[in-house]
Design an enzyme around this catalytic site. Structure first.
Site, short mmCIF file in Angstrom:
data_model
loop_
_atom_site.label_atom_id
_atom_site.label_comp_id
_atom_site.label_asym_id
_atom_site.label_seq_id
_atom_site.Cartn_x
_atom_site.Cartn_y
_atom_site.Cartn_z
N GLY A 61 0.83 -1.20 0.00
CA GLY A 61 0.00 0.00 0.00
C GLY A 61 0.86 1.24 0.00
O GLY A 61 2.05 1.20 -0.34
N ASN A 62 0.27 2.37 0.38
CA ASN A 62 1.02 3.62 0.48
C ASN A 62 0.44 4.48 1.59
O ASN A 62 -0.46 4.05 2.31
CB ASN A 62 1.02 4.36 -0.87
CG ASN A 62 -0.38 4.64 -1.38
OD1 ASN A 62 -1.23 5.16 -0.65
ND2 ASN A 62 -0.64 4.29 -2.63
#
Length: 411
Positions: free
Chosen positions: A215-216
Site C-alpha cells: 500500500g502507500n
C-alpha cells in the site's frame, strides 16, 4: 472578508442552536472551535434549551448564554454580537428556523444577530427528510443562498426513530471545517447543481497473503475534501474510496468501498460514462504481487517468498478513463493527481501529456509532505500549458481552488 479569515488569530464565533434533537451535537461543535483557540458565544433559541441546558453551553464556551433581545440591554448585545462576530454558525438549523431567517425575522437574540451580521453566516440544517424536501423549505433555502448565506447540504443517515435519509446534521468537525472554508474562500453557492461527479480517494491495498499487503501513505483526505466541496456546491457526488475508513463521508455523497487497484478501476469505469467530471485523486498501488498466497508466508525459509516477492504492474486507471473518452464512451472532464519528490513541474507536465487528462493537481511529497496531513499545496497544470500555483491551505481550501478551475472548464 474579515482580517481573521486570513490569519491564524482566534476567531470570534457565534454558535447558534435551534430547537431540534440534534442540538446535542452543538456541544461538540463549540468544543471544535474552542480547541482551536476561538472565542465562542453560544446563542440558543428558547426551544433549543428544551434539549440542552444553558449551563452546558456556558461551561463549554466560557461565556454567558442568552436567548432574548431584552437580555443585557445596556450592552445592546442583540446588535453588538452580530457586529463583532467573524463567523456565525447555526447547528442545527431546523425547518422553522430557516423559515424565520428567510422571512427576515428578528424576534429573538439569534435571528437578530444574523440580521445584523456582516460576516459569513453558515446554517447547518437538520430535520426529517420530508421536511427538507418540502417545497417550502427548499424555497427558503434558495432564498437564503441568493442572499449570500451558506446553507449546508444535510448528511444522509439515521434520523430520529427508524427514519433514514437526507436531513441528518453533519458531524461537528465537518461543520467546523466547512464553516472555516467559507470564511476564507467565500460562500458555497449551487454552482455545480445538476453536475454528476465521480471521485476516487485514498490508497489501494494489494494482498501478499492473508495478513500482509502492499500500500502507500495516502489517507484520502484530499479526495473527501473534494467531495465535500462539490456536494456543497450542489453536485451529485460518488466517491470510490480505498483505504479511508477513518474519514467522515461528505454530506450527501455516495460512497463505494474498494480495496485493490483493479477493484477501483472497475468501479470508476462503470460510473464514468454517466459523469460530467471524473477526479482521479486516489493514490493507487502501481504494482501488485504476481501471485497472492492463500496462507501466511513464513520468513526465514530457504524458499522465502517474502525475500523474492515478484510483482506485476497494475492497470493505469487515469489513462483508461481518458481512453474511454477517446472511444466516445464518456464525455467527462478528467482531472488527475500526481505526487512527485523532485523536478516536480517537469515530471508533472510530462505525466499530464502522457495521460491525456484535462488537468493535473501536482503535489510535492518530498519529506513525507501532503499524505495524511491536514494541509496541501502544489500546482494545477492544464492541458493547454497553463500553471496555477495552489498556495498552502487546508485540503478543503485546496478543493475550492480545484473546483473553481473545473467550473471554468465546464463553462
Amino acid at each position: 472578508m474579515s482580517e481573521a479569515s486570513n490569519s491564524s488569530q482566534p476567531l470570534r464565533v457565534v454558535v447558534g442552536v435551534s430547537g431540534g434533537i440534534a442540538a446535542y451535537k452543538a456541544c461538540h461543535l463549540v468544543r471544535e472551535f474552542k480547541e482551536r483557540g476561538d472565542d465562542v458565544r453560544v446563542i440558543p433559541t428558547e426551544n433549543a434549551l428544551n434539549f440542552v441546558g444553558a449551563a452546558t453551553f456556558e461551561a463549554l464556551s466560557g461565556n454567558p448564554v442568552d436567548t432574548g433581545v431584552f437580555s443585557r440591554v445596556d450592552e445592546v448585545q442583540h446588535v453588538r454580537l452580530g457586529q463583532e462576530a467573524d463567523l456565525v454558525v447555526v447547528a442545527p438549523a431546523t425547518a422553522d428556523f430557516l423559515a424565520r431567517v428567510a422571512a427576515g425575522r428578528a424576534d429573538d437574540l439569534l435571528t437578530s444577530t444574523i440580521l445584523v451580521a456582516t460576516c459569513p453566516v453558515v446554517l447547518a440544517p437538520a430535520m426529517h427528510t420530508e421536511m427538507w424536501r418540502n417545497p417550502a423549505t427548499q424555497a427558503n433555502v434558495a432564498t437564503l443562498r441568493k442572499r449570500g448565506i451558506t446553507v449546508l447540504e444535510p448528511a444522509h443517515g439515521r434520523l430520529t426513530g427508524k427514519d433514514t435519509g437526507p436531513g441528518r446534521l453533519p458531524e461537528p468537525q465537518v461543520i467546523a471545517e466547512l464553516a472555516r472554508t467559507v470564511l476564507r474562500t467565500g460562500a458555497f453557492l449551487p454552482t455545480l447543481a445538476g453536475t454528476r461527479v465521480v471521485i476516487s480517494a485514498g490508497g489501494t491495498r494489494e494482498s501478499i497473503d492473508p495478513v500482509r499487503f502492499i500500500g502507500n501513505h495516502s489517507s484520502g483526505k484530499q479526495g473527501f475534501a473534494l467531495g465535500d466541496v462539490a456536494a456543497q456546491r450542489g453536485a451529485s457526488v460518488t466517491i470510490v474510496a480505498g483505504a479511508t475508513d477513518e474519514l467522515e463521508a461528505p454530506s450527501g455523497a455516495e460512497i463505494v468501498r474498494v480495496r485493490t487497484t483493479r477493484d477501483m478501476q472497475r468501479e470508476m469505469m462503470e460510473r464514468a460514462p454517466e459523469a460530467d467530471v471524473v477526479v482521479m485523486a486516489a493514490a493507487v498501488a502501481d504494482f501488485r504481487p504476481a501471485a497472492e498466497s492463500d496462507t501466511k508466508l513464513k520468513k526465514g525459509k530457504s524458499d522465502d517468498a517474502l525475500a523474492t516477492l515478484r510483482l506485476t504492474e497494475n492497470p493505469d486507471i487515469l489513462k483508461s478513463l481518458v481512453e474511454m473518452r477517446e472511444d466516445g464512451a464518456s464525455r467527462a472532464v478528467i482531472i488527475g493527481f500526481a505526487a512527485e519528490t523532485d523536478h516536480e513541474l517537469e515530471n508533472g507536465r510530462a505525466k499530464l501529456a502522457r495521460k491525456g487528462a484535462d488537468m493535473l493537481m501536482l503535489n510535492s511529497v518530498a519529506g513525507g509532505g501532503v499524505f495524511g496531513q491536514a494541509r496541501n499545496r502544489g500546482w494545477l497544470l492544464s492541458a493547454d500549458g497553463g500553471v496555477e500555483e495552489i498556495p498552502d491551505g487546508t485540503k478543503h481550501e485546496v478543493a475550492v481552488r480545484i473546483w473553481d478551475a473545473v467550473e471554468r472548464l465546464l463553462k
